[in-house]
Design an enzyme around this catalytic site. Structure first.
Site, mmCIF file in Angstrom:
data_model
loop_
_atom_site.group_PDB
_atom_site.id
_atom_site.type_symbol
_atom_site.label_atom_id
_atom_site.label_comp_id
_atom_site.label_asym_id
_atom_site.label_seq_id
_atom_site.Cartn_x
_atom_site.Cartn_y
_atom_site.Cartn_z
ATOM 1 C CB SER A 144 -0.868 0.009 1.255
ATOM 2 O OG SER A 144 -1.573 1.225 1.352
ATOM 3 C CE1 TYR A 158 -3.969 -2.045 4.999
ATOM 4 C CE2 TYR A 158 -3.334 0.233 4.626
ATOM 5 C CZ TYR A 158 -3.756 -0.986 4.143
ATOM 6 O OH TYR A 158 -3.964 -1.155 2.787
ATOM 7 C CE LYS A 162 -1.813 -3.899 2.894
ATOM 8 N NZ LYS A 162 -2.066 -5.189 2.223
HETATM 9 N N1 LIG Z 1 -8.765 -0.417 -1.774
HETATM 10 C C1 LIG Z 1 -7.715 0.363 -1.591
HETATM 11 O O1 LIG Z 1 -7.780 1.597 -1.692
HETATM 12 C C2 LIG Z 1 -6.371 -0.240 -1.259
HETATM 13 C C3 LIG Z 1 -5.242 0.587 -1.304
HETATM 14 C C4 LIG Z 1 -4.007 0.036 -0.996
HETATM 15 C C5 LIG Z 1 -3.895 -1.296 -0.692
HETATM 16 N N2 LIG Z 1 -5.026 -2.063 -0.647
HETATM 17 C C6 LIG Z 1 -4.867 -3.486 -0.321
HETATM 18 O O2 LIG Z 1 -5.422 -4.263 -1.348
HETATM 19 C C7 LIG Z 1 -5.967 -5.458 -0.821
HETATM 20 C C8 LIG Z 1 -7.429 -5.610 -1.214
HETATM 21 O O3 LIG Z 1 -8.127 -4.472 -0.741
HETATM 22 P P1 LIG Z 1 -9.706 -4.295 -0.943
HETATM 23 O O4 LIG Z 1 -9.975 -2.868 -0.638
HETATM 24 O O5 LIG Z 1 -10.107 -4.855 -2.238
HETATM 25 O O6 LIG Z 1 -10.232 -5.252 0.241
HETATM 26 P P2 LIG Z 1 -11.707 -5.498 0.804
HETATM 27 O O7 LIG Z 1 -11.754 -4.994 2.209
HETATM 28 O O8 LIG Z 1 -12.705 -4.970 -0.146
HETATM 29 O O9 LIG Z 1 -11.742 -7.084 0.959
HETATM 30 C C9 LIG Z 1 -11.647 -7.961 -0.117
HETATM 31 C C10 LIG Z 1 -12.134 -9.329 0.358
HETATM 32 O O10 LIG Z 1 -11.412 -9.845 1.483
HETATM 33 C C11 LIG Z 1 -12.239 -10.827 2.092
HETATM 34 N N3 LIG Z 1 -11.728 -11.215 3.419
HETATM 35 C C12 LIG Z 1 -11.599 -10.424 4.509
HETATM 36 N N4 LIG Z 1 -11.104 -11.149 5.535
HETATM 37 C C13 LIG Z 1 -10.920 -12.425 5.085
HETATM 38 C C14 LIG Z 1 -10.453 -13.631 5.699
HETATM 39 N N5 LIG Z 1 -10.089 -13.673 6.979
HETATM 40 N N6 LIG Z 1 -10.387 -14.742 4.935
HETATM 41 C C15 LIG Z 1 -10.765 -14.722 3.626
HETATM 42 N N7 LIG Z 1 -11.234 -13.608 3.015
HETATM 43 C C16 LIG Z 1 -11.321 -12.470 3.734
HETATM 44 C C17 LIG Z 1 -13.582 -10.116 2.156
HETATM 45 O O11 LIG Z 1 -14.650 -11.022 2.319
HETATM 46 C C18 LIG Z 1 -13.607 -9.364 0.812
HETATM 47 O O12 LIG Z 1 -14.357 -10.067 -0.171
HETATM 48 C C19 LIG Z 1 -5.718 -5.397 0.694
HETATM 49 O O13 LIG Z 1 -4.491 -6.044 0.992
HETATM 50 C C20 LIG Z 1 -5.598 -3.913 0.945
HETATM 51 O O14 LIG Z 1 -4.866 -3.614 2.114
HETATM 52 C C21 LIG Z 1 -6.258 -1.573 -0.931
#
Ligand SMILES: NC(=O)c1ccc[n+]([C@@H]2O[C@H](COP(=O)([O-])OP(=O)(O)OC[C@H]3O[C@@H](n4cnc5c(N)ncnc54)[C@H](O)[C@@H]3O)[C@@H](O)[C@H]2O)c1
Length: 257
Positions: A144, A158, A162
């Site tokens: 991230s 967090y 990361k």
């Molecule tokens: N969205 C952003 O802006 C962003 C930015 C930087 C990094 N990220 C990283 O990208 C990745 C995905 O982010 P996102 O926003 O799509 O996530 P999200 O919170 O939308 O979650 C995606 C999925 O994770 C599943 N999940 C949660 N806990 C779980 C568990 N214990 N076992 C199995 N599945 C589980 C949920 O059911 C969900 O379908 C993460 O690592 C996040 O930190 C996201």
């Protein structure tokens, strides 16, 4: 495009959000894709959508906080697909734990490290022996912008987790490069999934959100497709000389030389 014809990919936590977008992108480019998530309804929806496009995506319901479940699911995956060429360690998040460091408990730290670090370490450990056996692999860890530059809305637990994934990436890249396996970290800024949109609205005023937008040179937040395109590149054969890298994907909001 058929960059991933004959390739298999595992994308974790891909029932929704970024993982789902990445899974669809790799499948559209020819990969056989397995998606994991603990949310069965989300998995069913994603698989149905893929089927309607004629794409090869299958799912496995799994709670990734359970290390034994991860090992069993990887064994089942290898038995089913014969190989795992691409692993996208997508699981993670700040889990709505408090933003301010002094408000965070040990439990807030444990939970966030569990999904952002431990679940990815366990999945990588279970998948790697099979990649070593075939002499090929692409591992992409979801970092991230927070892990590189700090965060305006997610807390120290967090950010630290990361950053840990970036350091983990370096060592996997170093240790397994000789086996034809690359490992890289993707570091997205805020990508407007419904969850992140809600989080920003909850933690920042409309005025603050506008001010943030003005710090992004391309004057927009990221979209799921931006992340999917970058991961598709790192997961491809042609990215074979990119190893141990952290790829910023934040519209230029934070830049380093
Ligand atoms: N969205 C952003 O802006 C962003 C930015 C930087 C990094 N990220 C990283 O990208 C990745 C995905 O982010 P996102 O926003 O799509 O996530 P999200 O919170 O939308 O979650 C995606 C999925 O994770 C599943 N999940 C949660 N806990 C779980 C568990 N214990 N076992 C199995 N599945 C589980 C949920 O059911 C969900 O379908 C993460 O690592 C996040 O930190 C996201």
């Amino acid at each position: 495009m058929t960059r991933f014809e004959g390739r298999t990919a595992l994308i974790t936590a891909a029932g929704s959000g970024l993982g789902r977008g990445v899974a669809l992108r790799l499948a559209r480019e020819g990969a056989r894709v397995k998606i994991w998530d603990r949310d069965e309804a989300a998995l069913d929806k994603a698989v149905t959508e893929a089927k309607s496009e004629g794409l090869s995506i299958t799912s496995q319901a799994i709670d990734m906080t359970d290390g034994n479940a991860i090992e069993a699911a990887v064994a089942a995956l290898v038995a089913e697909m014969g190989q795992v060429d691409v692993l996208v360690n997508n699981i993670g998040g700040s889990l709505h734990t408090p933003f301010r460091f002094l408000d965070q408990s040990d439990e807030d730290w444990r939970q966030v490290i569990d999904v952002n670090v431990s679940a990815c370490v366990r999945t990588t450990r279970a998948v790697l022996p099979q990649m070593v056996a075939t002499g090929y692999g692409r591992i992409i860890n979801m970092g991230s912008k927070a892990g590189r530059f700090g965060s305006l809305f997610a807390g120290a637990n967090y950010v630290a987790s990361k950053g840990a994934m970036q350091a983990f990436t370096l060592q996997i890249a170093q240790e397994f490069g000789p086996n034809g396996i690359t490992c890289n970290t993707l570091c997205p800024g805020a990508i407007l999934t419904p969850r992140v949109k809600g989080l920003l609205e909850e933690r920042q005023s409309a005025q603050e959100r506008q001010q943030v937008l003005e710090t992004i040179p391309v004057r927009r937040h990221g979209a799921v497709q931006d992340v999917a395109a970058a991961i598709a590149y790192l997961a491809s054969e042609e990215a074979g000389f990119v190893n141990g890298a952290s790829l910023d994907i934040n519209g230029g909001q934070s830049m380093v030389i």
